[in-house]
Design an enzyme around this catalytic site. Structure first.
Site, short mmCIF file in Angstrom:
data_model
loop_
_atom_site.label_atom_id
_atom_site.label_comp_id
_atom_site.label_asym_id
_atom_site.label_seq_id
_atom_site.Cartn_x
_atom_site.Cartn_y
_atom_site.Cartn_z
N LYS A 59 49.43 32.30 54.82
CA LYS A 59 49.11 32.43 53.39
C LYS A 59 49.97 31.51 52.53
CE LYS A 59 46.40 34.39 55.03
NZ LYS A 59 46.08 34.93 56.35
N HIS A 111 38.40 42.22 30.10
CA HIS A 111 37.65 40.98 29.92
C HIS A 111 38.60 39.87 29.49
CE1 HIS A 111 34.32 38.34 28.95
NE2 HIS A 111 34.90 38.08 27.79
#
Ligand code: FAD
Ligand code: NAD
Length: 479
Positions: A55, A447
């Protein structure tokens, strides 16, 4: 050798993500714990030669790819200058930092850590060998967490530095001009992504008809489209039939529809065709522990083997061979030994392929529903309609819910797209908590985030997604 055996309440064999969390929990519960591993500190495959180094390198790959993509937004960077030695050092430092930290945590918990190779001499005794000789350890309970190792290509036993497995591939010996990856699964695609970003021309050969066999095709399709751009070639339904080392590289003869005759030369060949459990050389024959034909140790729902005082967890105890599954099993086994009546019975074990885009899924998949002949409703939200994905210039994504038509419960979640590995945790929680699709729909998501794609996929189910106009015609999903 000390003549008198040492005694412990729990002996943990293997210090990977199965073994060390089990040891830590048992010590936190007040038990006397001995942890045995071949390395100086705990970490196992995951930290030393698996999850963590891969990773770290995938992060570097993502930075390189993003810098290139920035030219689409009016930001130009010159070609990256890759100092392979510094990149390797940085990755090794990440590993050292984490394994060193685990060593400290082991000491803080007063766990007796023995560096060495453990083997059962009988159902109550381990023989541990290391450079200082051998010692005996008697235990009340033992947990086997010895993990797995790379599988070899059957019929090829060539000893060459040009042939890599995941361990040597992650050592990053150099940046080859070209590389053949045998096996289009997790490791092949993750390491292929790394090497392609570093400048290697990567070809993948996969013996089945698609990359990531067994994974939802809707998700794999999105990844395949991008991989076709960054890889030199992807050869499906193809096998390696011959391989020989020549001066200029490995000559590999392949058999399949997209294949040139006569063999092709590759600087390096990375073999990533699966992993095998480490259940040999453990002295299991001196106990009643049983293995299945593939070598996985057989366990019950509490991870107990056929020898009642011995447990097995992680890769050595069966699929899926994932770090978080090993950890959960390890904690279950430690709890059972400390006297709690618990079992390993997850409804959803998440899986993440850390490619670019990432693929993540949990619970029931559409493929498995078909195999089981189980009726399901599917709600898909394409990331072309996601504001956040658009701001990232990454509309290549799909969020998919697998829903029970009668109860409207979430049975599974699949996501492909950037950051899918982080997003899937909400899906796991939904499946584990028995959430209904309306729970996801009615939960306010922040959002602009990619997490909204989960909420909007739920809205799609009801034919009322704000950003996808697809009115629902069927009876299910009606309010
Ligand atoms: P291991 O981590 O394999 O640890 C076992 C330990 O036991 C080792 O340290 C070994 O040396 C030691 N041992 C073995 N035999 C003995 C013995 N007789 N005596 C003493 N010690 C012994 N999984 C994920 O979930 N996410 C990922 O991103 C991910 N990436 C991966 C990338 C790569 C390249 C690879 C190879 C694997 C990856 N995995 C990933 C899988 C993950 O590494 C394994 O599922 C996980 O390490 C299994 O944990 P474990 O505790 O069962 O065993
Ligand atoms: P894999 O099972 O994921 O993929 C192996 C692939 O090789 C399959 O697609 C298979 O069809 C193909 N194959 C097998 N024999 C072949 C042959 N002779 N020629 C061509 N193709 C062949 O195995 P892997 O990639 O080696 O990874 C091993 C395991 O390690 C994974 O299954 C997973 O459990 C774990 N892992 C997890 C992660 C993660 O969680 N992100 C990352 C790496 C590894």
């Amino acid at each position: 050798m000390s003549e008198r055996p040492k005694k412990t309440q729990i002996a943990l064999i293997g210090g990977g993500p199965g073994g060390y969390p089990a040891a830590f929990l048992a010590a936190d519960r007040g038990l006397n714990v001995t942890l045995i591993d071949n390395e100086t500190n705990p970490g196992g495959v995951c930290l030393y030669r698996g999850c963590i180094p891969s990773k770290a390198l995938l992060h570097a790959a993502r930075v390189i790819a993003e810098a290139k993509e920035a030219s689409n937004w009016g930001i130009g960077f010159s070609d990256p200058v890759i100092d392979i030695d510094r990149l390797r050092n940085w990755k090794d430092n990440v590993v050292q930092k984490m394994t060193g930290g685990l060593g400290q945590l082991t000491k803080h918990r007063k766990i007796d850590y023995i560096k060495g190779h453990a083997k059962f001499s009988d159902k109550k005794t381990l023989e541990i060998r290391n450079q200082n000789g051998r010692e005996l350890l008697t235990f009340e309970n033992a947990i086997i967490a010895t993990g797995s190792r790379p599988a070899n290509l059957p019929n090829f036993s060539i000893d060459s530095k040009r042939i890599l497995d995941s361990t040597t591939g992650l050592e990053l010996p150099d940046i080859p001009k070209n590389m053949l990856i045998v096996g289009g699964g997790y490791i092949g695609l993750e390491l292929g992504t790394v090497y392609a970003a570093l400048g290697t021309k990567v070809s993948v050969v996969e013996m089945t008809s698609g990359l990531m066999p067994g994974v939802d095709r809707d998700l794999v399709l999105v990844l395949s489209k991008r991989l076709e751009k960054i890889f030199e070639s992807i050869m499906l339904d193809t096998k390696v039939v011959d391989m020989n080392e020549e001066k200029s590289g490995m000559r590999v003869k392949l058999e399949g529809s997209k294949v040139k005759s006569g063999g092709q030369i590759f600087d390096k060949v990375l073999v990533s065709v699966g992993r095998r459990p480490n259940s040999e050389n453990l002295g299991l024959e001196n106990t009643r522990v049983k293995t299945d034909p593939k070598g996985f140790i057989e366990v019950d729902e509490q991870r107990r083997t056929s020898e009642p005082t011995i447990f097995a967890i992680g890769d050595v105890a069966g699929e899926p061979m994932l770090a978080h599954k090993a950890t959960h099993e390890g904690r279950v086994a430690a709890e059972v030994i400390s006297g709690h009546n618990v079992a390993f019975e997850p409804n959803a074990i998440p899986a993440v392929v850390f490619t670019d885009p990432e693929i993540a899924w949990c619970g029931l998949t559409e493929e498995n529903a078909k195999i089981e002949n189980r009726p399901v409703n599917i709600a898909r939200f394409p990331w072309g309609a996601s504001g956040r994905a658009t701001t990232l210039d990454r509309n290549d994504g799909v969020t998919k819910l697998i829903i029970d038509p009668d109860t409207e419960r979430i049975l599974g979640v699949g996501i492909v797209g950037t950051g899918a590995g982080e997003l899937i945790a909400e899906g796991v929680l939904a499946v584990e908590m028995g959430a209904n699709v309306s729970d996801l729909e009615m939960t306010i998501h922040p959002h602009p985030t990619l997490s909204e794609t989960i909420m909007e996929a739920a809205e799609v189910f009801f034919g009322e997604s704000t950003h996808v106009y697809r009115p629902k015609k069927s009876a299910s999903g009606k309010r």
